[in-house]
Design a protein around this motif. Structure first.
Motif, mmCIF file in Angstrom:
data_model
loop_
_atom_site.group_PDB
_atom_site.id
_atom_site.type_symbol
_atom_site.label_atom_id
_atom_site.label_comp_id
_atom_site.label_asym_id
_atom_site.label_seq_id
_atom_site.Cartn_x
_atom_site.Cartn_y
_atom_site.Cartn_z
ATOM 1 N N VAL A 51 -8.643 6.654 -7.861
ATOM 2 C CA VAL A 51 -7.753 7.464 -7.028
ATOM 3 C C VAL A 51 -7.820 7.006 -5.576
ATOM 4 N N LEU A 52 -9.031 6.669 -5.104
ATOM 5 C CA LEU A 52 -9.180 6.181 -3.733
ATOM 6 C C LEU A 52 -8.374 4.913 -3.505
ATOM 7 N N ALA A 53 -8.449 3.966 -4.446
ATOM 8 C CA ALA A 53 -7.700 2.717 -4.304
ATOM 9 C C ALA A 53 -6.202 2.980 -4.277
ATOM 10 N N THR A 54 -5.723 3.878 -5.141
ATOM 11 C CA THR A 54 -4.291 4.199 -5.156
ATOM 12 C C THR A 54 -3.860 4.846 -3.848
ATOM 13 N N ARG A 55 -4.656 5.763 -3.340
ATOM 14 C CA ARG A 55 -4.293 6.458 -2.104
ATOM 15 C C ARG A 55 -4.280 5.516 -0.903
ATOM 16 N N LEU A 56 -5.279 4.659 -0.805
ATOM 17 C CA LEU A 56 -5.348 3.765 0.347
ATOM 18 C C LEU A 56 -4.230 2.725 0.323
ATOM 19 N N LEU B 294 1.236 0.973 2.076
ATOM 20 C CA LEU B 294 2.660 0.810 1.752
ATOM 21 C C LEU B 294 3.528 1.679 2.667
ATOM 22 N N CYS B 295 3.103 2.901 2.908
ATOM 23 C CA CYS B 295 3.872 3.790 3.792
ATOM 24 C C CYS B 295 3.904 3.248 5.214
ATOM 25 N N ALA C 124 -1.105 -8.177 -2.046
ATOM 26 C CA ALA C 124 -2.327 -8.974 -1.890
ATOM 27 C C ALA C 124 -3.508 -8.114 -1.452
ATOM 28 N N ASP C 125 -3.275 -7.248 -0.460
ATOM 29 C CA ASP C 125 -4.360 -6.386 0.018
ATOM 30 C C ASP C 125 -4.768 -5.382 -1.056
ATOM 31 N N GLY C 126 -3.782 -4.904 -1.832
ATOM 32 C CA GLY C 126 -4.094 -3.992 -2.922
ATOM 33 C C GLY C 126 -4.928 -4.661 -4.004
ATOM 34 N N VAL D 265 -4.783 -0.699 9.157
ATOM 35 C CA VAL D 265 -5.090 -0.260 7.791
ATOM 36 C C VAL D 265 -5.379 -1.468 6.907
ATOM 37 N N GLU D 266 -4.624 -2.549 7.092
ATOM 38 C CA GLU D 266 -4.853 -3.770 6.310
ATOM 39 C C GLU D 266 -6.283 -4.257 6.440
#
Length: 398
Positions: free
Chosen positions: A127-132, A137-138, A206-208, A316-317
């Motif tokens: 969940v943390l990875a998805t949120r970050l 993305l936002c 890439a960052d994801g 954030v990146e």
């Protein structure tokens, strides 16, 4: 209220690389995506748009350096992010088979961790990875959109004052004159706007990938830590395990050592895939953030908002890279401490040697190896400190 895909209620298996899969599939670049002819043509079209956009922005910025430094920086700031995204796009395409193999292997290993405690680790980190990555993305989407909105608002204000519409693109680029005149201008504007979104998609993908692999490997290390501690635990320390029990422990310990070796091998493979992406990100982050802050000082009105959002996106990146690296290093340290605090000393000499070997290997923390840098939160502070120096230097010159 958060969308369901950002909560723990969303199925765990669907959290796996959720955002990178979504964004990279949009441009036909996700490694597990079927490479049909239409997908290949679409990915090549996006590569061409991004490549030409980088060239046009860089040409515009360099051309205006001796004319107007503020206008030049207005072009050079976003082009740095565009070039970085082009590097990431090329790297993802070049390593697509290796990335596919890593995605499938890490998925297989994490799906094997099924105990209630391990499912808790997975839920937390997935969940943390998805949120970050959704946050990134936002930020990227808002940054790219703000450039177009700024240009439209500026022209609407000009028209309200009786001035002519300026036929420019959202990002400062040099194009042949026919492309900046009607009837071709709307098509050029849309393609340049899409160029901004391709930039966002590439760096989010890439960052994801980087953050995702880091947190999933962290889950594997934490699961390994628990398995080693539980295996070596002795309820009554005065009762030494018999030979039959020790033989079973040796067999299980060998499997755990093999798992640790595989996690180390996967980290090495990840380093080989991500070295160009990570190095480019760390080298350019200070320059991009520094240029954005200088632009904030030079511009006023809506221009400030554009570069504030841009600075947040790049911040954030680099935070995601440093956070992912720190998670792996901390998990390795916890594995060493947990194994040492277990009851390894009451077992046979062979088990003791295996436990001490695992402690020694875990103390040599796993890192994503790139030249000159090691992604960690300590590195983040150094980057921000260097960025501050660049901003102070630019202010004194300008």
């Amino acid at each position: 209220m958060l969308p369901r895909f950002l909560t723990a209620l969303y199925p765990m298996e669907r959290h796996y690389f959720l955002v990178p899969k979504f964004v990279l599939s949009l441009i036909g670049l996700y490694p597990e995506q079927k490479r049909t002819l239409p997908v290949r043509l679409w990915s090549f079209f996006n590569f061409f748009i991004l490549s030409y956009g980088c060239y046009a922005e860089a040409y515009y910025g360099i051309h205006y350096i001796p004319i107007n430094i503020a206008t030049a920086l207005d072009a050079l700031c976003p082009v740095a992010s565009s070039i970085l995204s082009l590097v990431k796009m090329i790297a993802i395409w070049y390593y697509q088979d290796e990335l596919k193999s890593l995605i499938q292997r890490v998925r297989f290993l994490t799906e094997q961790q099924r105990s209630e405690r391990k499912l808790g680790y997975k839920k937390k980190f997935y969940v943390l990875a998805t949120r970050l990555t959704t946050l990134l993305l936002c930020c990227g989407f808002c940054t790219s959109t703000s450039y177009s909105v700024r240009h439209l608002i500026d022209n609407v204000l000009r028209k309200s004052r009786g001035k002519e519409w300026i036929y420019e693109t959202p990002f400062k680029m040099i194009f042949p004159d026919p492309l900046l005149r009607l009837p071709l201008y709307p098509i050029t504007y849309i393609l340049v706007h899409w160029h901004g979104y391709i930039t966002v998609v590439c760096f989010v993908g890439a960052d994801g990938f980087f953050l995702g692999f880091c947190v999933y490997l962290t889950v594997l290390l934490m699961s390994l830590r628990d398995d080693v501690f539980d295996l070596l635990e002795v309820k009554d320390i005065e009762k030494i395990p018999n030979k039959k029990q020790e033989a079973k422990i040796v067999r299980e310990m060998e499997k755990l050592v093999d798992r640790h070796n595989e996690v180390a091998e996967l980290t090495e493979r990840l380093s080989g895939v991500m070295v160009e992406i990570t190095l480019a990100q760390f080298v350019t982050s200070s320059l991009i953030i520094g240029t954005s802050v200088v632009d904030i000082l030079l511009f006023s009105g809506l221009g400030i908002i554009v570069y504030v959002v841009h600075t947040c996106a790049v911040g954030v990146e680099i935070f995601l890279y440093c956070l992912g690296g720190s998670y792996i290093m901390e998990a390795c340290s916890e594995l060493a401490r947990s194994t040492f605090s277990s009851h390894w000393y009451v077992h046979s000499v062979r088990v003791q040697k295996m436990a001490l070997l695992m402690i020694a290997r875990a103390q040599r923390v796993l890192t994503i190896k790139i030249p000159f840098f090691s992604p960690s939160l300590e590195t983040l502070t150094s980057i921000l400190r260097f960025t501050g120096s660049l901003i102070a230097l630019a202010k004194s010159v300008i």
